[in-house]
Scaffold this motif. Structure first.
Motif, PDB file in Angstrom:
ATOM      1  N   LEU A  74       0.746  -1.139  -0.081  1.00 23.40           N
ATOM      2  CA  LEU A  74       0.028  -0.132   0.067  1.00 23.40           C
ATOM      3  C   LEU A  74       0.713   1.259   0.143  1.00 23.40           C
ATOM      4  O   LEU A  74       1.837   1.136   0.688  1.00 23.40           O
ATOM      5  N   ARG A  75       0.569   2.363  -0.538  1.00 24.92           N
ATOM      6  CA  ARG A  75       0.814   3.851  -0.611  1.00 24.92           C
ATOM      7  C   ARG A  75      -0.154   4.728  -0.215  1.00 24.92           C
ATOM      8  O   ARG A  75      -1.266   4.468  -1.033  1.00 24.92           O
ATOM      9  N   LYS A  76      -0.311   5.572   0.733  1.00 24.78           N
ATOM     10  CA  LYS A  76      -1.243   6.497   0.930  1.00 24.78           C
ATOM     11  C   LYS A  76      -0.665   7.846   1.079  1.00 24.78           C
ATOM     12  O   LYS A  76       0.699   7.923   0.873  1.00 24.78           O
ATOM     13  N   SER A  77      -1.419   8.710   0.570  1.00 27.40           N
ATOM     14  CA  SER A  77      -1.128  10.264   0.078  1.00 27.40           C
ATOM     15  C   SER A  77      -2.159  11.102   0.874  1.00 27.40           C
ATOM     16  O   SER A  77      -3.221  10.938   0.586  1.00 27.40           O
ATOM     17  N   LEU A  78      -1.457  12.104   1.684  1.00 29.78           N
ATOM     18  CA  LEU A  78      -2.367  12.996   2.175  1.00 29.78           C
ATOM     19  C   LEU A  78      -3.231  13.924   1.132  1.00 29.78           C
ATOM     20  O   LEU A  78      -2.392  14.442   0.060  1.00 29.78           O
ATOM     21  N   TRP A  79      -4.360  14.251   1.292  1.00 34.04           N
ATOM     22  CA  TRP A  79      -5.134  14.881   0.015  1.00 34.04           C
ATOM     23  C   TRP A  79      -5.566  16.227   1.104  1.00 34.04           C
ATOM     24  O   TRP A  79      -5.128  17.378   0.179  1.00 34.04           O
ATOM     25  N   ALA A  80      -6.089  16.284   1.921  1.00 33.60           N
ATOM     26  CA  ALA A  80      -6.285  17.497   2.641  1.00 33.60           C
ATOM     27  C   ALA A  80      -6.699  17.269   4.291  1.00 33.60           C
ATOM     28  O   ALA A  80      -6.823  15.936   4.689  1.00 33.60           O
ATOM     29  N   PHE A  81      -6.721  18.097   5.157  1.00 37.56           N
ATOM     30  CA  PHE A  81      -7.068  17.995   6.310  1.00 37.56           C
ATOM     31  C   PHE A  81      -7.640  19.257   6.982  1.00 37.56           C
ATOM     32  O   PHE A  81      -7.383  20.407   6.472  1.00 37.56           O
ATOM     33  N   VAL A  88      -7.535  11.158   2.597  1.00 38.05           N
ATOM     34  CA  VAL A  88      -6.340  10.663   1.694  1.00 38.05           C
ATOM     35  C   VAL A  88      -6.598  10.131   0.537  1.00 38.05           C
ATOM     36  O   VAL A  88      -7.794   9.339   0.356  1.00 38.05           O
ATOM     37  N   ARG A  89      -5.818   9.893  -0.307  1.00 38.15           N
ATOM     38  CA  ARG A  89      -5.833   8.833  -1.713  1.00 38.15           C
ATOM     39  C   ARG A  89      -4.852   7.875  -1.570  1.00 38.15           C
ATOM     40  O   ARG A  89      -3.797   8.067  -0.921  1.00 38.15           O
ATOM     41  N   ILE A 152       2.027   9.462  -4.398  1.00 40.45           N
ATOM     42  CA  ILE A 152       1.714   8.352  -5.252  1.00 40.45           C
ATOM     43  C   ILE A 152       1.367   8.810  -6.449  1.00 40.45           C
ATOM     44  O   ILE A 152       0.967   9.908  -6.842  1.00 40.45           O
ATOM     45  N   PRO A 153       1.954   8.005  -7.528  1.00 33.11           N
ATOM     46  CA  PRO A 153       1.810   8.310  -9.176  1.00 33.11           C
ATOM     47  C   PRO A 153       0.404   8.406  -9.685  1.00 33.11           C
ATOM     48  O   PRO A 153      -0.535   7.743  -8.900  1.00 33.11           O
ATOM     49  N   PRO A 154       0.121   9.088 -10.319  1.00 34.88           N
ATOM     50  CA  PRO A 154      -1.396   9.140 -10.945  1.00 34.88           C
ATOM     51  C   PRO A 154      -1.498   7.779 -11.599  1.00 34.88           C
ATOM     52  O   PRO A 154      -0.738   6.921 -11.916  1.00 34.88           O
ATOM     53  N   ALA A 155      -2.741   7.640 -12.004  1.00 35.63           N
ATOM     54  CA  ALA A 155      -3.244   6.241 -12.705  1.00 35.63           C
ATOM     55  C   ALA A 155      -2.430   6.004 -13.725  1.00 35.63           C
ATOM     56  O   ALA A 155      -1.912   5.107 -14.113  1.00 35.63           O
TER      57      ALA A 155
END
Length: 155
Positions: A74-81, A88-89, A152-155
């Motif tokens: 798994l890789r997680k990335s902060l989107w907003a808070f 996260v995405r 994380i890289p885009p699709a």
């Protein structure tokens, strides 16, 4: 607060990033009991079309998940808070018992109790079949790929 998990809300950027990395690290252990300890005893989840309440249901769900989703990474990335919430995405890769590989893309909305445990998790996830040669991840995130700037890289 014997069941506390810093950082505590309200989150600043460093605290939100720390929560996201801690979640990624825990989920990459594929240890349902360890992962469940990050959630309140009465935590409410929506995972795709599954609705769960409480740590026992979380452990059961994750045990079944990782029995099907083999070699999960798994890789997680902060989107907003904001305040006690984090968005996260994420992407994770896994294969089934027949050796077919998948990359799963998703978004999560998290809400935290004052003690830093997650009280609510809502996840929307889609699976895409990939060739083994197209895999991006082979294990937990290396130390030099942690922190801001390592999305994380885009699709």
């Amino acid at each position: 607060m014997t069941d506390a998990r810093p950082p505590f809300p309200p989150f600043d950027l460093d605290g939100a990033l720390a929560k996201v990395q801690a979640a990624e690290d825990a989920w990459n252990t594929r240890d349902p009991h360890r992962v469940a300890l990050a959630y309140t005893p009465d935590s409410v989840w929506r995972n795709r079309d599954v609705f769960l309440t409480g740590r026992d249901e979380i452990v059961e769900f994750l045990t079944d998940k990782w029995a099907r989703e083999l070699d999960y990474v798994l890789r997680k990335s902060l989107w907003a808070f904001h305040g006690n919430r984090i968005a996260v995405r994420f992407q994770y890769e896994w294969h089934d018992a027949e050796g077919r590989w998948f990359r799963s893309y998703g978004n999560e909305l998290w809400e935290f109790a004052d003690n830093g445990l997650m009280s609510r998790r809502e996840a929307s996830i889609n699976d895409v079949r990939i060739d083994a040669a197209d895999r991006r991840y082979s294990g937990p995130r290396p130390q030099d790929e942690r922190g801001p700037g390592h999305d994380i890289p885009p699709a």
